[in-house]
Enzyme design. Structure first.
Site, PDB file in Angstrom:
ATOM      1  N   LYS A   1     -16.992  -4.073   3.459  1.00  0.00           N
ATOM      2  CA  LYS A   1     -16.071  -2.978   3.158  1.00  0.00           C
ATOM      3  C   LYS A   1     -16.858  -1.821   2.559  1.00  0.00           C
ATOM      4  O   LYS A   1     -17.483  -1.960   1.513  1.00  0.00           O
ATOM      5  CB  LYS A   1     -14.993  -3.447   2.183  1.00  0.00           C
ATOM      6  CG  LYS A   1     -14.056  -2.328   1.767  1.00  0.00           C
ATOM      7  CD  LYS A   1     -12.872  -2.842   0.989  1.00  0.00           C
ATOM      8  CE  LYS A   1     -11.968  -1.691   0.584  1.00  0.00           C
ATOM      9  NZ  LYS A   1     -10.779  -2.174  -0.120  1.00  0.00           N
TER      10      LYS A   1
ATOM     11  N   LYS B   1     -14.636  -3.121   7.613  1.00  0.00           N
ATOM     12  CA  LYS B   1     -13.689  -2.055   7.289  1.00  0.00           C
ATOM     13  C   LYS B   1     -14.409  -0.838   6.745  1.00  0.00           C
ATOM     14  O   LYS B   1     -15.220  -1.023   5.836  1.00  0.00           O
ATOM     15  CB  LYS B   1     -12.718  -2.598   6.243  1.00  0.00           C
ATOM     16  CG  LYS B   1     -11.734  -1.586   5.733  1.00  0.00           C
ATOM     17  CD  LYS B   1     -10.921  -2.194   4.638  1.00  0.00           C
ATOM     18  CE  LYS B   1     -10.059  -1.103   4.032  1.00  0.00           C
ATOM     19  NZ  LYS B   1      -9.392  -1.552   2.844  1.00  0.00           N
TER      20      LYS B   1
HETATM   21  C1  PBG Z   1      -8.042  -1.590  -1.681  1.00  0.00           C
HETATM   22  C2  PBG Z   1      -7.708  -1.352  -0.278  1.00  0.00           C
HETATM   23  C3  PBG Z   1      -7.927  -0.123   0.360  1.00  0.00           C
HETATM   24  C4  PBG Z   1      -7.462  -0.267   1.656  1.00  0.00           C
HETATM   25  C5  PBG Z   1      -6.960  -1.574   1.817  1.00  0.00           C
HETATM   26  N1  PBG Z   1      -7.148  -2.250   0.585  1.00  0.00           N
HETATM   27  C6  PBG Z   1      -8.433   1.175  -0.103  1.00  0.00           C
HETATM   28  C7  PBG Z   1      -9.446   1.329  -1.122  1.00  0.00           C
HETATM   29  O1  PBG Z   1     -10.427   0.576  -1.197  1.00  0.00           O
HETATM   30  O2  PBG Z   1      -9.263   2.272  -1.912  1.00  0.00           O
HETATM   31  C8  PBG Z   1      -7.529   0.851   2.650  1.00  0.00           C
HETATM   32  C9  PBG Z   1      -6.812   0.725   3.902  1.00  0.00           C
HETATM   33  C10 PBG Z   1      -6.639   1.972   4.645  1.00  0.00           C
HETATM   34  O3  PBG Z   1      -7.247   3.031   4.351  1.00  0.00           O
HETATM   35  O4  PBG Z   1      -5.857   1.922   5.610  1.00  0.00           O
HETATM   36  N2  PBG Z   1      -8.092  -2.824  -2.202  1.00  0.00           N
END
Ligand code: PBG
Length: 331
Positions: A198, A255
Site C-alpha cells: 500500500k 493498492k
Molecule cells: C485507510 C484506507 C484508505 C483507503 C482504504 N483504506 C486511505 C488512506 O490510506 O488514507 C483508500 C481507498 C480509496 O482511495 O479508494 N485505512
C-alpha cells in the site's frame, strides 16, 4: 508483399478477436467497496466520486443484496464515523456496537452468501485521521501499541461474522499479531486479506473526503509516509508484501492498482496466494472527470483500466465500478 507472419489475420473480425481473447473480467472477480453512514437519511453523494454514495444501514443492506444478485461475491465495508465519536486513540474501533459491525450484521441478513471484508485500521476513528495511535510526542504513528489495538479490532470483526479482515494500516508485524489473536480466540476460519503493498498515494484523496479522515486531520495533506510505501520503491514493496505472506496472510493486496501494475505483475510471479488490487478513489475520479470534460470515452476508459489490472495479475479487483461492470456481465 511477401511476409510469412500477418498478425492482423487474428484481428480481422469481432468473432475472431473474441476467439483469441486472452483476458477477461468476470463479475466474480470483483469486490465492491461500500460506504456506510449513521441514521436513516437518504444516500449522501460523495462529491469527487460520481455515482458513489454513503448509505444508511437499510440502503446498504439493499445494495449488498442487489450486488449479490448481479453475481458480485464480495463487498468491502467502510464506515463514516460521526466526528463526535472520534478521538486520538480511535476508541470507537473497539466498540462492539460500532457502525461497521452493525453493517456486517445487516448485510449478513440481507445477503447471506456474500463474502464480507472489513478494513482493520484506525483512520475512520481517529481525530487526527492517521491509521494508528500517535507516539507520546505526537510526531509519528506508534507501531506496537497500534498493532495490539488492531489485533483486538480484528477479533471483534471476526466475532461479528466477517469472512476476511483486511489490515490496511501498514504497521509492521500486524498480520502475525492478528493471525495469532484470531487463532487464540478460535477464529481459525476468518481470513486475512493484507493490504500488503500500500503506497503513500495522492490517489486516496476522494476516499478521505468520503470517510471524513482528511477533514478530521484539518488538512487534505494527511501525510502517511512513515508507514505507507514510497511510490519510488518497487523492491521494498515486494519485500514487505512477502513478509505478509510469511506472517500468515491468506491473500495479498496491491493498492492503488493502475499506477502500480509493475508491482502487481512482479508480486504475481513471487507468490502463489490470491492477489487483490484496489482501484482506488482517485483512479475512479480521474476517469469520471475526464469523461465529464469530454476528454475520454467513459465506458472504454473504464473497461480498459480494469482489464489492465486483471492482465497484470489481479485475481480480485476492488473497484467503485463494480456494480456497473457486473450489470454489463463483465468486461
Ligand atoms: C485507510 C484506507 C484508505 C483507503 C482504504 N483504506 C486511505 C488512506 O490510506 O488514507 C483508500 C481507498 C480509496 O482511495 O479508494 N485505512
Amino acid at each position: 508483399m511477401p511476409t510469412a507472419r500477418r498478425p492482423r489475420r487474428l484481428r480481422q473480425s469481432e468473432a475472431i478477436r473474441e476467439l483469441v481473447r486472452e483476458v477477461r473480467l468476470h463479475p466474480s472477480n470483483l469486490i465492491a467497496p461500500l460506504f456506510v453512514q449513521e441514521g436513516d437519511g437518504p444516500p449522501a453523494p460523495v462529491g469527487s466520486m460520481p455515482g458513489v454514495f454513503r448509505l444508511s444501514l437499510r440502503d446498504l443492506a439493499r445494495e449488498a443484496a442487489g450486488l449479490a444478485a448481479l453475481g458480485i461475491r464480495g463487498v468491502a465495508l467502510f464506515p463514516v464515523t460521526p466526528t463526535e465519536l472520534k478521538d486520538p486513540q480511535g476508541s470507537e474501533a473497539l466498540n462492539p456496537d460500532c457502525l461497521v459491525l452493525r453493517a456486517v450484521a445487516a448485510i449478513r441478513k440481507a445477503a447471506p452468501g456474500l463474502v464480507l471484508f472489513t478494513d482493520i485500521a484506525l483512520d475512520p476513528y481517529t481525530s487526527h485521521g492517521h491509521d494508528g495511535v500517535l507516539t507520546p510526542d505526537g510526531s509519528d504513528v506508534d507501531n506496537d501499541p497500534t498493532v495490539s489495538i488492531l489485533a483486538r479490532m480484528a477479533v471483534l470483526h471476526a466475532r461479528a461474522g466477517v469472512d476476511f479482515v483486511a489490515p490496511s494500516d501498514m504497521m509492521d508485524g500486524r498480520v502475525l499479531a492478528i493471525r495469532e489473536s484470531l487463532d487464540r480466540q478460535g477464529f481459525h476460519r476468518t481470513g486475512i486479506l493484507a493490504y500488503s503493498a500500500k503506497f503513500a498515494s495522492a490517489f486516496y484523496g476522494p476516499f478521505r473526503e468520503a470517510v471524513g479522515s482528511a477533514q478530521a486531520a484539518g488538512t487534505t495533506g494527511l501525510d502517511k509516509r512513515t508507514y505507507q510505501l514510497n511510490p519510488a520503491n518497487p523492491r521494498e514493496a515486494l519485500a514487505d508484501a512477502l513478509l505478509d505472506e510469511q506472517e500468515g496472510a491468506d491473500a495479498l493486496m496491491v493498492k492503488p492498482a493502475g499506477p502500480y501494475l509493475d508491482i502487481l505483475f512482479q508480486l504475481r510471479q513471487a507468490t502463489r496466494l490470491p492477489i487483490a488490487a484496489y482501484q482506488v478513489s482517485g483512479e475512479y475520479a480521474q476517469i469520471h472527470a475526464a469523461a465529464r470534460l469530454g476528454w475520454l470515452d467513459y465506458t472504454r476508459a473504464r473497461n480498459e483500466s480494469l482489464l489492465a489490472i486483471r492482465r497484470a495479475g489481479a485475481d480480485w479487483i476492488l473497484t467503485y465500478f463494480a456494480r456497473e461492470i457486473a450489470e454489463a456481465g463483465g468486461c
